[in-house]
Design an enzyme around this catalytic site. Structure first.
Site, short mmCIF file in Angstrom:
data_model
loop_
_atom_site.label_atom_id
_atom_site.label_comp_id
_atom_site.label_asym_id
_atom_site.label_seq_id
_atom_site.Cartn_x
_atom_site.Cartn_y
_atom_site.Cartn_z
N LYS A 115 0.82 -1.13 -0.01
CA LYS A 115 0.10 0.02 -0.14
C LYS A 115 0.80 1.25 -0.04
CE LYS A 115 -4.44 -1.56 1.65
NZ LYS A 115 -5.14 -1.77 2.95
N LYS A 218 -4.51 -11.11 -6.71
CA LYS A 218 -5.85 -11.41 -6.03
C LYS A 218 -6.70 -10.37 -6.51
CE LYS A 218 -5.38 -8.43 -1.99
NZ LYS A 218 -5.30 -8.26 -0.71
N LYS A 221 -10.82 -4.81 -4.23
CA LYS A 221 -11.51 -3.66 -4.36
C LYS A 221 -10.68 -2.58 -4.89
CE LYS A 221 -14.79 -4.82 -2.07
NZ LYS A 221 -15.34 -4.13 -0.65
#
Ligand code: TYM
Length: 361
Positions: A115, A218, A221
């Site tokens: 992130k 993966k 969202k």
């Protein structure tokens, strides 16, 4: 009985990865668990703000997340369903845990590194890279808040997807060090802190569903490409289209091999996990239903039908939920929060007393 805790960020309607990897397990633990089990399922709004959020969208997405949890079959009369922010004890325990959490351990978390946009071998504490926005403390300490969520309820089991395994390992480590410092099996105190359970991770069989557009990543969202994921409220047409355009390969026929055919295998996995009782294994689906003589086009049509059939009742219940009045939903979420708070406040009070932090009446 077990004490089950899990959380989901209020990023709106969950995708198939969330559903097959975690949420469906939450429902199973509710419907097939022992009568003495207790379940706490939280919409973790305070985790969501570790990255920038539009305030109005956050309100909307929290609402959609709650509606989705009810739509998949969670029942506020059987499980405690609540928003993290409504139980202020989460942030209090987080502070206490922060005073015991290792910076070095936190810096090695892969989720933080990805992130924060860091290379795997980057120095995690070098936070002043030129030309990059400053890294935020909240993003770095994200796993401490997650540990607080879990330990606050003295959870014994945490059902999550594979991407959360490292955070749970961290939670156990932190819980263990608090236990060593403060737990007393018995003593003069009326409210002894007997120590946290070190919670067990429960992975569902579908612990890692991959992106439809890049089966080496993966399903997520935060992927900017909406075709990379199927939302649990997508229409039949949307599902057909997304699966039709899913990235596969040019090997003839249908076979299952996650390494050499990740795209095809991900589709077969999705079909298998949508209705596990129907097929023996993903390998069996590939060999028995399809095999070498079938085209990927036929496979994709079948996968799309299975997914759309499986999600149809969820979509209907979701629409009913979104039609409820805001007051009605707020009151229900408020009841969930006060049940959660009962347990949370008591557990926190025990730890604080053991640490010498007293409440002054
Ligand atoms: P979140 O909101 O990203 O995801 C919710 C759940 O969905 C799982 N998941 C997946 N499983 C399989 N395949 C995928 N592609 C996939 N994508 C997501 C996640 O593993 C998760 O179980 N940090 C957590 C929220 C959290 C939490 C907690 C969880 C906060 N506090 C305490 C458990 C206990 C998160 O961001 O999940």
């Amino acid at each position: 009985g077990k004490i089950i805790f899990s959380g989901i960020q209020p990023t709106g309607v969950p995708h198939l990865g969330n559903y097959l990897g975690a949420l469906r397990q939450w429902v199973k633990l509710q419907d097939e668990g022992h009568p003495k089990d207790r379940r706490f399922y939280s919409i973790v709004d305070l985790h969501a703000i570790t990255v920038p959020q539009d305030p109005q969208l956050l309100v909307q997405r929290t609402r959609e997340t709650y509606a989705s949890l009810i739509a998949i079959g969670l029942d506020p009369n059987k499980s405690v369903i609540f928003a993290q922010q409504d139980v202020l004890e989460h942030t209090q325990l987080m502070w206490i845990l922060s005073c015991h959490a290792s910076m070095g351990y936190l810096g090695r978390m892969t989720q933080w590194k990805s992130k924060a946009g860091m290379a795997d071998n980057a120095d995690p504490l070098e936070t002043s890279a030129p030309n990059k926005p400053a890294l935020k403390l909240g993003l770095f300490s994200y796993p401490v808040l997650q540990a607080a969520d879990i330990l606050l309820y003295n959870a014994t089991h945490v059902p999550v997807g594979e991407d959360q395994a490292q955070h749970l390992e961290f939670t156990r480590e932190l819980g263990n060090s608090i236990n060593h410092l403060y737990a007393k099996p018995s003593g003069p105190s009326r409210v002894p802190f007997k120590g946290f359970f070190l919670p067990q991770t429960i992975h569902s069989p579908a612990k890692r569903i991959m992106s439809l557009q890049d089966p080496t990543k993966k399903m997520s969202k935060s992927d900017p490409d909406e075709r990379s994921r199927i939302l649990i409220t997508d229409s039949r047409d949307e599902i057909n289209l997304k699966i039709k355009h899913a990235l596969t390969d040019s090997v003839p026929g249908v076979s299952y091999d996650r390494d050499s055919r990740p795209g095809v295998s991900n589709l077969i996995d999705i079909m298998y996990y949508m209705d596990e009782s129907k097929y023996g294994s993903p390998e069996e689906i590939a060999a028995d239903m399809f095999g070498k003589d079938f085209s990927l086009k036929v496979l994709k049509e079948q996968v799309a039908t299975t997914v759309a059939d499986g999600l149809e009742p969820i979509r209907e219940r979701y629409n009913e939920q979104m039609a409820r009045s805001l007051e009605d939903v707020d009151a229900e979420m408020g009841r969930g929060a006060s049940m959660a708070k009962g347990t949370a406040a008591m557990n926190l009070q025990r730890l604080k007393a053991a640490m010498g932090i007293r409440q002054h009446k």
